[in-house]
Scaffold this motif. Sequence first.
Motif, PDB file in Angstrom:
ATOM      1  N   LEU A  57       0.827  -1.209   0.000  1.00  0.00           N
ATOM      2  CA  LEU A  57       0.000   0.000   0.000  1.00  0.00           C
ATOM      3  C   LEU A  57       0.861   1.258   0.000  1.00  0.00           C
ATOM      4  N   ASN A  58       0.412   2.268  -0.756  1.00  0.00           N
ATOM      5  CA  ASN A  58       1.086   3.565  -0.738  1.00  0.00           C
ATOM      6  C   ASN A  58       0.804   4.278   0.586  1.00  0.00           C
ATOM      7  N   GLU A  59       1.604   5.294   0.851  1.00  0.00           N
ATOM      8  CA  GLU A  59       1.541   5.988   2.144  1.00  0.00           C
ATOM      9  C   GLU A  59       0.140   6.506   2.455  1.00  0.00           C
ATOM     10  N   ASP A  60      -0.531   7.098   1.472  1.00  0.00           N
ATOM     11  CA  ASP A  60      -1.849   7.702   1.703  1.00  0.00           C
ATOM     12  C   ASP A  60      -2.916   6.664   2.038  1.00  0.00           C
ATOM     13  N   PHE A  61      -2.693   5.418   1.654  1.00  0.00           N
ATOM     14  CA  PHE A  61      -3.689   4.369   1.889  1.00  0.00           C
ATOM     15  C   PHE A  61      -3.181   3.342   2.905  1.00  0.00           C
ATOM     16  N   VAL A  83      -2.816   1.101   5.777  1.00  0.00           N
ATOM     17  CA  VAL A  83      -3.679   0.515   6.798  1.00  0.00           C
ATOM     18  C   VAL A  83      -3.082  -0.842   7.151  1.00  0.00           C
ATOM     19  N   ASN A  84      -3.162  -1.212   8.422  1.00  0.00           N
ATOM     20  CA  ASN A  84      -2.655  -2.520   8.825  1.00  0.00           C
ATOM     21  C   ASN A  84      -3.450  -3.598   8.089  1.00  0.00           C
ATOM     22  N   THR A  85      -2.781  -4.407   7.318  1.00  0.00           N
ATOM     23  CA  THR A  85      -3.508  -5.364   6.474  1.00  0.00           C
ATOM     24  C   THR A  85      -4.117  -6.516   7.267  1.00  0.00           C
ATOM     25  N   ARG A  86      -3.730  -6.677   8.535  1.00  0.00           N
ATOM     26  CA  ARG A  86      -4.471  -7.621   9.387  1.00  0.00           C
ATOM     27  C   ARG A  86      -5.877  -7.066   9.625  1.00  0.00           C
ATOM     28  N   GLU A  87      -5.954  -5.763   9.825  1.00  0.00           N
ATOM     29  CA  GLU A  87      -7.263  -5.120   9.996  1.00  0.00           C
ATOM     30  C   GLU A  87      -8.040  -5.163   8.676  1.00  0.00           C
ATOM     31  N   LEU A  88      -7.336  -4.991   7.564  1.00  0.00           N
ATOM     32  CA  LEU A  88      -7.989  -5.057   6.258  1.00  0.00           C
ATOM     33  C   LEU A  88      -8.570  -6.450   6.025  1.00  0.00           C
ATOM     34  N   PHE A  89      -7.855  -7.472   6.448  1.00  0.00           N
ATOM     35  CA  PHE A  89      -8.347  -8.854   6.343  1.00  0.00           C
ATOM     36  C   PHE A  89      -9.699  -8.994   7.069  1.00  0.00           C
ATOM     37  N   ILE A  90      -9.781  -8.431   8.264  1.00  0.00           N
ATOM     38  CA  ILE A  90     -11.009  -8.528   9.072  1.00  0.00           C
ATOM     39  C   ILE A  90     -12.146  -7.750   8.415  1.00  0.00           C
ATOM     40  N   ARG A  91     -11.841  -6.565   7.875  1.00  0.00           N
ATOM     41  CA  ARG A  91     -12.864  -5.752   7.210  1.00  0.00           C
ATOM     42  C   ARG A  91     -13.412  -6.474   5.983  1.00  0.00           C
ATOM     43  N   LEU A  92     -12.507  -7.050   5.186  1.00  0.00           N
ATOM     44  CA  LEU A  92     -12.929  -7.733   3.958  1.00  0.00           C
ATOM     45  C   LEU A  92     -13.671  -9.027   4.256  1.00  0.00           C
ATOM     46  N   ARG A  93     -13.284  -9.683   5.333  1.00  0.00           N
ATOM     47  CA  ARG A  93     -13.939 -10.938   5.712  1.00  0.00           C
ATOM     48  C   ARG A  93     -15.436 -10.745   5.925  1.00  0.00           C
ATOM     49  N   LYS A  94     -15.806  -9.600   6.435  1.00  0.00           N
ATOM     50  CA  LYS A  94     -17.220  -9.308   6.667  1.00  0.00           C
ATOM     51  C   LYS A  94     -18.005  -9.222   5.357  1.00  0.00           C
ATOM     52  N   LYS A  95     -17.286  -9.026   4.254  1.00  0.00           N
ATOM     53  CA  LYS A  95     -17.928  -8.929   2.941  1.00  0.00           C
ATOM     54  C   LYS A  95     -17.606 -10.133   2.061  1.00  0.00           C
ATOM     55  N   ASP A  96     -17.192 -11.210   2.709  1.00  0.00           N
ATOM     56  CA  ASP A  96     -16.908 -12.475   2.009  1.00  0.00           C
ATOM     57  C   ASP A  96     -15.793 -12.366   0.971  1.00  0.00           C
ATOM     58  N   VAL A  97     -14.813 -11.517   1.265  1.00  0.00           N
ATOM     59  CA  VAL A  97     -13.607 -11.425   0.449  1.00  0.00           C
ATOM     60  C   VAL A  97     -12.423 -11.720   1.365  1.00  0.00           C
ATOM     61  N   TYR A  98     -11.535 -12.604   0.917  1.00  0.00           N
ATOM     62  CA  TYR A  98     -10.454 -13.065   1.786  1.00  0.00           C
ATOM     63  C   TYR A  98      -9.090 -12.852   1.143  1.00  0.00           C
ATOM     64  N   ILE A  99      -8.193 -12.194   1.884  1.00  0.00           N
ATOM     65  CA  ILE A  99      -6.831 -11.940   1.433  1.00  0.00           C
ATOM     66  C   ILE A  99      -5.863 -12.562   2.439  1.00  0.00           C
ATOM     67  N   LEU A 118     -10.419  -0.009   0.887  1.00  0.00           N
ATOM     68  CA  LEU A 118      -9.199   0.775   1.053  1.00  0.00           C
ATOM     69  C   LEU A 118      -9.496   2.270   1.063  1.00  0.00           C
ATOM     70  N   ILE A 119     -10.404   2.691   0.219  1.00  0.00           N
ATOM     71  CA  ILE A 119     -10.804   4.108   0.212  1.00  0.00           C
ATOM     72  C   ILE A 119     -11.508   4.447   1.520  1.00  0.00           C
ATOM     73  N   SER A 120     -12.361   3.543   1.986  1.00  0.00           N
ATOM     74  CA  SER A 120     -13.068   3.753   3.254  1.00  0.00           C
ATOM     75  C   SER A 120     -12.087   3.851   4.416  1.00  0.00           C
ATOM     76  N   ALA A 121     -11.079   2.986   4.421  1.00  0.00           N
ATOM     77  CA  ALA A 121     -10.081   3.006   5.496  1.00  0.00           C
ATOM     78  C   ALA A 121      -9.282   4.304   5.458  1.00  0.00           C
ATOM     79  N   LYS A 122      -8.967   4.784   4.253  1.00  0.00           N
ATOM     80  CA  LYS A 122      -8.231   6.046   4.108  1.00  0.00           C
ATOM     81  C   LYS A 122      -9.042   7.212   4.669  1.00  0.00           C
ATOM     82  N   LEU A 123     -10.322   7.261   4.307  1.00  0.00           N
ATOM     83  CA  LEU A 123     -11.184   8.347   4.798  1.00  0.00           C
ATOM     84  C   LEU A 123     -11.328   8.284   6.319  1.00  0.00           C
TER      85      LEU A 123
END
Length: 481
Positions: free
Chosen positions: A406-410, A412-428, A468-473
């Motif tokens: 991820l670039n500086e502006d975006f 976000v801890n990708t462990r947290e991103l994993f949890i956010r995406l999991r709620k929407k049935d997307v897994y990284i 990712l946009i939501s996390a940035k905002l």
Amino acid sequence: MDIYKDFKFKDDETPKYVQIANFIKDLIDKRKIKEGDKLETIRELSKKLGVNNVTIVSAYNKLKAEGYAYQKVGSGSYAKRKEVASNFRREYSNTLKKLSMEDLTDVVDFTGETSKEVLFPINDLKHIINEVLERDGANALFSDNRNGYTNLIDTINKAFWDYKLNNEDILIVSGAQQGIDIVSKGILNINDNIIVEKPTYVGALSVFKWRKVNLFEMPIEDDGINLDKFEKILQKNEIKCFYTMSYFQNPTGISYSLEKKKRILDLAEIYDFYIIEDDYLSELIYESSLEYIPFKLLDKNDRVIYIKSFSKIFLPGIRLGYLIAPTIFRETLQNSKHNTDITTSSLMQRALELYISDNKWKKNIKNLNDEYIKRYTLMKSLLDKEFKDILTYIDPKGGLNFYLTLNEDFRVNTRELFIRLRKKDVYITPGAMFFTSQNDGQDSFRLAFYQTDKKKIKKGMKILKEELISAKLYNESKLDN
């Protein structure tokens, strides 16, 4: 404040280095030493506690082996809270286990670890197994060679190595993971020094940690490890092995340049270490600029332990592979294999031999390449068009995944991103899974297209961008407040 002022040796038979390690573990658990804090130098702590340097070295090695410390080359040892690492790894593993038992119709699996989609022609497998049973009868269920089915070993030597090997050096194993485990048990001892790529395959890290070896992590560039830093470690330490994935390294997707392979082989002879080459996906080359020349093919001094898996390209769930042992380790690794599981399924070995010798192998590899290159091209196109201001990546030119930072502006801890995406049935797969320290890889993640068709790739990438946009905002709003 001196955090060691209350330390006293107990009057029992517990070794001093163990008592010191246990005291430091307690300080880390109680957060008196924080995650990422630099531990005192060996000389400073030995003077403070009134012991020799060797005792502190042993204490620090114990901390590293148990996941409470990690080493930065040329900088020293640093604290790591073990539960931070283990808790998330456990959560990630449990999530995938649960996922594998569910209906995955609406799930986008960018981890590539559910194995629900199989691109192998099942009817071919049925035909092959029936042919083996008709041909060999009950003998198909028994192995004629503890090292593997003799005809399979010969066919591997002929089809993939043009008889450049000795059949005696080829050992059939139950997949690459078992191959790594067999090598680790066979030739590595506690406190041996080995070098691994940074980041690297989590399965290999797990095996090496169980063997309680000292891990030196080597930064990986777009054509292999940094050779200057690599040689500095070799000059200062007695290295036993270097573990590498020469093609489509997991997770980064990079492949080694021919120049770096040759230099590493030269260094192996100069500094007397062995190369463990994990070749699990080299068939999936999508661009002609990438040529298949593994370390083993260049190995003039018998320095390479080559491990090859068929699991991704034969049939997921059927664990098959082979290992090529240098002559010096041949008997040791054969014994290590026999002590692990005696032998690998004779029926599946015979099926694989027929699959290769009848050239069905080449047809299926072409079909896999035709399908996966479509997914690779789509994901690359979306990354270039939709994510160019959000993240960066090195083009793998093959394999089954992209590794993204991820670039500086975006950020976000990708462990947290994993949890956010999991709620929407997307897994990284968060980048931290591929490092010894959870401080590393927090801004990176892996996207695999192994278990996703084109429709799911588009769906998953759209949701990923939105998150990712939501996390940035969200991060910006916290700064404003």
